[in-house]
Design an enzyme around this catalytic site. Structure first.
Site, mmCIF file in Angstrom:
data_model
loop_
_atom_site.group_PDB
_atom_site.id
_atom_site.type_symbol
_atom_site.label_atom_id
_atom_site.label_comp_id
_atom_site.label_asym_id
_atom_site.label_seq_id
_atom_site.Cartn_x
_atom_site.Cartn_y
_atom_site.Cartn_z
ATOM 1 N N ASP A 1 4.535 -0.387 3.388
ATOM 2 C CA ASP A 1 3.652 -1.367 2.828
ATOM 3 C C ASP A 1 4.252 -1.983 3.817
ATOM 4 O O ASP A 1 4.784 -2.361 4.594
ATOM 5 C CB ASP A 1 4.884 -1.741 1.724
ATOM 6 C CG ASP A 1 3.700 -3.050 1.223
ATOM 7 O OD1 ASP A 1 3.449 -3.739 2.568
ATOM 8 O OD2 ASP A 1 4.515 -4.259 0.196
ATOM 9 N N LYS B 1 -2.702 -8.723 2.869
ATOM 10 C CA LYS B 1 -2.539 -10.761 3.780
ATOM 11 C C LYS B 1 -3.600 -11.169 4.782
ATOM 12 O O LYS B 1 -4.360 -11.351 4.521
ATOM 13 C CB LYS B 1 -1.076 -10.608 3.605
ATOM 14 C CG LYS B 1 -0.252 -10.615 3.263
ATOM 15 C CD LYS B 1 1.343 -11.113 3.021
ATOM 16 C CE LYS B 1 1.741 -11.646 2.067
ATOM 17 N NZ LYS B 1 3.112 -11.044 1.285
ATOM 18 N N TYR C 1 5.977 -19.418 -7.915
ATOM 19 C CA TYR C 1 7.588 -19.223 -8.947
ATOM 20 C C TYR C 1 8.808 -20.721 -8.664
ATOM 21 O O TYR C 1 9.231 -20.609 -8.329
ATOM 22 C CB TYR C 1 8.995 -18.297 -7.521
ATOM 23 C CG TYR C 1 7.993 -17.466 -7.186
ATOM 24 C CD1 TYR C 1 8.369 -15.482 -7.566
ATOM 25 C CD2 TYR C 1 7.869 -16.909 -5.606
ATOM 26 C CE1 TYR C 1 8.114 -15.139 -6.942
ATOM 27 C CE2 TYR C 1 6.882 -15.888 -5.478
ATOM 28 C CZ TYR C 1 6.571 -14.245 -6.130
ATOM 29 O OH TYR C 1 6.890 -13.667 -5.951
ATOM 30 N N TYR D 1 10.824 -6.260 0.118
ATOM 31 C CA TYR D 1 9.779 -6.740 -1.111
ATOM 32 C C TYR D 1 8.249 -6.092 -1.573
ATOM 33 O O TYR D 1 7.539 -6.040 -0.358
ATOM 34 C CB TYR D 1 8.607 -8.599 -0.841
ATOM 35 C CG TYR D 1 9.136 -9.371 -1.863
ATOM 36 C CD1 TYR D 1 8.823 -9.728 -3.469
ATOM 37 C CD2 TYR D 1 7.215 -9.105 -1.453
ATOM 38 C CE1 TYR D 1 7.445 -10.147 -3.781
ATOM 39 C CE2 TYR D 1 6.409 -10.311 -2.168
ATOM 40 C CZ TYR D 1 6.504 -10.109 -3.613
ATOM 41 O OH TYR D 1 5.665 -11.001 -4.181
HETATM 42 C C1 LIG Z 1 2.473 -10.071 -0.078
HETATM 43 C C2 LIG Z 1 3.519 -8.916 -0.432
HETATM 44 C C3 LIG Z 1 3.475 -7.834 -1.206
HETATM 45 C C4 LIG Z 1 2.511 -8.614 -1.910
HETATM 46 O O1 LIG Z 1 1.193 -8.919 -2.189
HETATM 47 P P1 LIG Z 1 0.223 -9.983 -2.572
HETATM 48 O O2 LIG Z 1 -1.218 -10.315 -2.362
HETATM 49 O O3 LIG Z 1 0.552 -11.340 -2.608
HETATM 50 O O4 LIG Z 1 0.505 -9.623 -4.313
HETATM 51 C C5 LIG Z 1 3.206 -7.073 -0.835
HETATM 52 N N1 LIG Z 1 4.154 -6.137 0.187
HETATM 53 C C6 LIG Z 1 4.459 -7.181 0.679
HETATM 54 C C7 LIG Z 1 5.117 -6.358 1.782
HETATM 55 C C8 LIG Z 1 4.267 -8.373 0.860
HETATM 56 O O5 LIG Z 1 4.758 -9.295 1.768
#
Ligand SMILES: *Cc1c(COP(=O)(O)O)cnc(C)c1O
Length: 427
Positions: free
Chosen positions: A247, A276, A18, A146
């Site tokens: 997520d 992550k 970014y 997000y």
């Molecule tokens: C970081 C994140 C993503 C995206 O993961 P990347 O490995 O950066 O593509 C999706 N959802 C959540 C909740 C995140 O924190």
């Protein structure tokens, strides 16, 4: 290249997350990392408060993770997953099936969180396609979310703070309910679910799935919310025949004090996204799991699931994930996260008295100081570096989610620097 040339080339040619190429922000050259410390090229060491964006839960350069990757490297670094399987992938799938809430037991491996979200969305769409309801292809989510930077994921990020304005007419048009405002079950009010309830009732014929981050909304604002909201969402999804995607890319693997965020609410989704911390911050990797019933419906009538990344189930990443999960699950992680939670509560408490601060909140190994005004990232970051800590604020949020191995002394130092730096901001 000497250090100056290296930084000059970086400034001229390389994008960072970014950022602008024409007005680049400063970057700090890191040459190695060990435990909770990042080593800068000039010899300074920084205590890491970010765990490299939630990932490096065991700290850096961990001998067990290194050994697992080295051992796998000597067998094979990579092999295609089309028509081939390998022990590391099977072992990892077995562990994920065991530790994620029942009955999530069908596993799709991929290489990043955003892609795991794309896969979850695709699963939901193919599910309804096969159930002869192709019109159920829209997603409902809550504001301030997000979910990643690819197009499907972007379409469910917060429409204000996300990138919707730039991609208007290009992103899929999704549905957004007000985000919950109650932080804890004892504050729960029915009005918190009203907007969500209204939208799902009105649009369930076209909604294939609800997607949300359980308990903690991460990059969309570091907001915590009441578990009861998730129970209400599960109830409404069942009532209106809508799939539920969680997520857990940020919240997974112990960060909030439970292994997965949804366990605060005792709610199980139909599809879960993991990423992550999955490899302990060593390799890019992610996974999407679904219930057997979802998987079987997607594949009914001789259909196949239409996804297959080149580096699917990369053996090095699977080996790292197996080792990382071993470290985590064999440790007293609950007590350890509780210890960090206590340290963050205690260390950040003085911020509550500062006029600059709107809110201080802590959950598990996440500590957030929300300011009244947005901070200047480059300036405040430099002040943190001068004080020997790595904290990367955004907007109004000065926050940390340190590696789980941080000891009490380092945690105390880290939080003390946050208090002092925040106190220096304009009230
Ligand atoms: C970081 C994140 C993503 C995206 O993961 P990347 O490995 O950066 O593509 C999706 N959802 C959540 C909740 C995140 O924190």
């Amino acid at each position: 290249m000497n250090l100056e040339e290296l930084l000059a080339f970086d400034r001229q040619h390389i994008w960072h997350p970014y950022t602008s190429l024409t007005e680049p922000l400063p970057v700090y050259p890191v040459v190695r990392a060990n435990g909770v410390r990042l080593h800068l090229a000039d010899g300074r060491q920084l205590i890491d408060g970010m765990a490299s964006w939630w990932c490096a839960i065991h700290g850096y350069n961990h001998p067990v993770l290194n050994a697992a990757i080295e051992a796998q490297l000597k067998e094979m670094a990579h092999v295609m997953f089309g028509g081939i399987t390998h022990p590391q992938a099977v072992q990892l799938a077995k562990t994920l099936v065991e530790i994620t809430p029942e009955p999530l037991d069908r596993v799709f491996f991929c290489d990043s969180g955003s892609v795991a979200v794309e896969i979850a969305i695709k699963m939901a769409i193919q599910y309804w396609y096969n159930r002869n309801k192709p019109q159920k292809h829209r997603l409902l989510t809550i504001r301030n979310g997000y979910h990643g930077d690819t197009f499907g994921a972007m379409s469910v990020c917060d429409p204000q703070s996300g990138m919707h304005h730039m991609f208007k007419g290009i992103l899929a048009q999704q549905l957004f309910a007000e985000a919950p405002t109650c932080c804890q079950d004892q504050d729960w009010q029915e009005s918190d679910i009203a907007d969500f309830s209204r939208i799902i009732e009105a649009h369930h014929q076209e909604i294939g799935a609800v997607i949300m981050e359980p308990i903690v909304q991460g990059a969309g604002g570091m907001r915590f919310y009441a578990p009861e909201f998730l129970r209400q969402v599960r109830r409404l999804c069942d009532q209106h025949d809508v799939l539920l995607i969680f997520d857990e890319i940020a919240t997974g693997f112990g960060r909030t004090g439970t292994l997965f965020g949804c366990q605060h609410a005792g709610v199980v989704p139909d599809i879960i996204c993991l990423g992550k911390a999955i490899t302990g911050g060593t390799m890019s990797f992610a996974a999407t799991l679904c219930r057997a019933e979802v998987g079987e419906q997607i594949c009914a009538d001789h259909n196949v699931f239409m996804h297959g990344p080149t580096f699917m189930a990369n053996p090095l990443a699977c080996a790292a994930a197996n080792a990382s999960l071993g470290l985590l699950l064999d440790s007293a992680w609950q007590q350890n996260i509780a210890r960090i939670e206590t340290g963050l509560q205690k260390g950040l408490a003085p911020c509550r008295d500062l006029a600059q601060v709107a809110d201080v909140r802590v959950l598990g190994a996440i500590g957030v100081v929300e300011m009244r005004e947005p901070v200047k990232m480059a300036e405040i970051q430099a002040r943190f570096v001068e004080r020997g800590v790595w904290v990367r604020p955004f907007g109004k949020l000065v926050y940390v989610m340190p590696p789980y191995i941080i000891d009490d002394a380092d945690l105390e130092y880290l939080t003390a620097q946050m208090v002092e730096v925040v106190a220096e901001e304009q009230p």
